[in-house]
Design a protein around this motif. Structure first.
Motif, short mmCIF file in Angstrom:
data_model
loop_
_atom_site.label_atom_id
_atom_site.label_comp_id
_atom_site.label_asym_id
_atom_site.label_seq_id
_atom_site.Cartn_x
_atom_site.Cartn_y
_atom_site.Cartn_z
N TYR A 67 0.87 -1.22 0.08
CA TYR A 67 -0.03 -0.08 -0.09
C TYR A 67 0.76 1.32 -0.10
O TYR A 67 1.83 1.07 0.91
N ASN A 68 0.44 2.39 -0.67
CA ASN A 68 1.17 3.61 -0.79
C ASN A 68 0.65 4.32 0.46
O ASN A 68 -0.28 5.10 0.28
N ILE A 69 1.43 4.34 1.73
CA ILE A 69 0.92 5.01 2.80
C ILE A 69 1.02 6.35 2.85
O ILE A 69 0.19 7.16 3.52
N ASP A 70 2.04 7.00 2.01
CA ASP A 70 2.12 8.40 2.08
C ASP A 70 1.98 9.05 0.49
O ASP A 70 2.50 10.11 0.57
N SER A 71 1.32 8.35 -0.37
CA SER A 71 0.84 9.02 -1.37
C SER A 71 2.07 9.56 -2.34
O SER A 71 1.59 10.63 -3.17
N ASP A 72 3.35 8.90 -2.29
CA ASP A 72 4.45 9.30 -3.11
C ASP A 72 4.30 8.48 -4.17
O ASP A 72 3.38 7.90 -4.72
N ASP A 123 -3.95 -4.69 7.00
CA ASP A 123 -4.42 -4.08 6.08
C ASP A 123 -4.58 -2.55 6.02
O ASP A 123 -4.00 -2.08 7.13
N ALA A 124 -4.88 -2.08 4.84
CA ALA A 124 -4.47 -0.50 5.10
C ALA A 124 -5.56 0.07 3.81
O ALA A 124 -6.16 -0.67 3.01
N CYS A 125 -6.11 1.22 4.56
CA CYS A 125 -7.65 1.72 3.58
C CYS A 125 -7.53 3.24 3.83
O CYS A 125 -6.57 3.94 4.84
N ASN A 126 -8.48 3.70 3.48
CA ASN A 126 -8.79 5.24 3.36
C ASN A 126 -10.16 5.46 4.01
O ASN A 126 -11.18 5.18 3.21
N LEU A 127 -10.43 5.58 5.33
CA LEU A 127 -11.45 5.51 5.81
C LEU A 127 -12.37 6.67 5.72
O LEU A 127 -13.69 6.68 5.86
N ASP A 128 -11.67 7.86 5.80
CA ASP A 128 -12.19 9.12 6.04
C ASP A 128 -11.64 10.42 5.38
O ASP A 128 -11.88 11.45 5.70
N ASN A 129 -10.91 9.96 4.14
CA ASN A 129 -10.25 10.99 3.63
C ASN A 129 -9.52 12.02 4.51
O ASN A 129 -9.56 13.34 4.09
N ASP A 130 -9.08 12.05 5.68
CA ASP A 130 -8.55 12.70 6.34
C ASP A 130 -6.90 12.91 6.09
O ASP A 130 -6.23 13.76 6.79
N ASP A 134 -5.16 4.61 7.03
CA ASP A 134 -5.82 3.86 8.19
C ASP A 134 -5.37 2.53 7.81
O ASP A 134 -5.24 1.80 7.09
N ILE A 135 -4.85 2.07 9.02
CA ILE A 135 -4.35 0.51 9.24
C ILE A 135 -4.98 -0.31 10.09
O ILE A 135 -5.38 -0.08 11.21
N PHE A 136 -5.27 -1.48 9.46
CA PHE A 136 -5.97 -2.34 10.17
C PHE A 136 -5.15 -3.49 10.65
O PHE A 136 -4.17 -3.90 9.84
N ILE A 137 -5.03 -3.72 12.01
CA ILE A 137 -4.48 -4.85 12.69
C ILE A 137 -5.50 -5.72 13.35
O ILE A 137 -6.10 -5.34 14.17
N GLY A 138 -5.45 -7.00 12.70
CA GLY A 138 -6.60 -7.94 13.27
C GLY A 138 -5.56 -8.63 14.50
O GLY A 138 -4.65 -9.03 14.48
N VAL A 139 -6.39 -8.48 15.70
CA VAL A 139 -5.61 -9.05 16.93
C VAL A 139 -6.43 -10.15 17.66
O VAL A 139 -7.80 -10.45 17.21
N TYR A 140 -5.91 -10.89 18.52
CA TYR A 140 -6.52 -12.22 18.90
C TYR A 140 -6.46 -11.90 20.62
O TYR A 140 -5.40 -12.21 21.20
#
Ligand code: CA
Ligand code: CA
Length: 256
Positions: A67-72, A123-130, A134-140
């Motif tokens: 994922y491109n986390i910083d849009s460069d 996983d990584a995504c854009n939940l809110d255009n801020d 946004d990074i998802f980490i599934g935990v147990y």
């Protein structure tokens, strides 16, 4: 005749035992306008140069997300490393990438130890255009209020230097969290979560959008059985999510 048969069976068994696992296609990464294919084998990521596979970094992983986390111009590789002794993950790591003579070089730019909450997915995504990925980490883990140990959805935002807690959820619903994918399935201009949920032998997909202090259900699918996982497929500019099945339905995919 019987001896020959046993020998043939033995040779077959030995061949199966020693057959080298294949390198699986594991997506692609874009670095300085060029696209490189990534491969996975035995919990390591590889890049192919000519006919040779080279490890991208020397870290055993249990999950990763490109994922491109910083849009460069360069994609980053987000990783959950494998715990040295246990089945679940250990550290969350971000690798920056750069191009070098027809291949890519990676540099670790961030590492955080998550081993006490047993991470199983990133996983990584854009939940809110801020402006922050946004990074998802599934935990147990259990929680203060819910003592049973289950898969739980933790969300962080990346400010360019470090992770900040965004929403450390106990659950989406009372159904168990099995898997999750993110995408802009409805052309909203931001991503929503497609959550694969399980209750006994029933599976369904709940669609949730982030509303600032948590997630709100937008839609829920019909009931399925034998679902293995969910993933987002991007075609052109459109995201759809795909269900992968197990058992006799293995290799069947349902697309939305
Ligand atoms: Ca980048
Ligand atoms: Ca964000």
């Amino acid at each position: 005749m019987k001896k020959l048969l046993i020998a043939v069976i033995l040779i077959g068994a030995v061949c199966i035992l020693f057959r080298q696992p294949e390198y699986y296609g594991a997506g692609e990464i874009r670095v300085e306008q060029n696209t490189y294919d990534i491969y996975e084998k035995d919990n390591y990521l590889y890049i192919k140069t000519g006919k040779k596979y080279d490890k991208i970094f020397d870290e055993e992983i249990i999950d990763y997300k490109i994922y491109n986390i910083d849009s460069d111009d360069d994609g980053e590789i987000l990783v959950i490393s494998r715990h040295a002794r246990e089945e679940y993950g250990s550290d969350f790591i971000i690798y920056d990438t750069e191009e070098a003579e027809g291949t890519i070089l990676t540099k670790e730019i961030y590492r955080q130890d998550f081993s006490d909450i047993k991470p199983w997915k990133v996983d990584a995504c854009n939940l809110d255009n801020d402006g922050e990925t946004d990074i998802f980490i599934g935990v147990y883990k259990d929680t203060v209020f819910y003592k049973d140990i289950r898969k739980r959805p933790f969300f962080y935002s990346w400010d360019g230097d470090r992770l900040h807690k965004k929403w450390l959820g106990s659950f989406f619903t009372d159904w168990d969290l099995v898997d999750i994918a993110f995408g802009d399935y409805f052309n909203l201009g931001y991503d929503v979560a497609a959550v694969l949920e399980k209750n006994n032998d029933s599976y369904r997909v709940g669609i949730y959008q982030f509303i600032g202090f948590g997630f709100e259900n937008m839609d829920t699918s019909e009931i399925y059985t034998n679902v293995e996982g969910i993933e987002t497929v991007r075609e052109g500019n459109k995201d759809t999510f795909v269900l992968n099945f197990k058992g006799i339905l293995k290799n069947t995919r349902i697309r939305y």
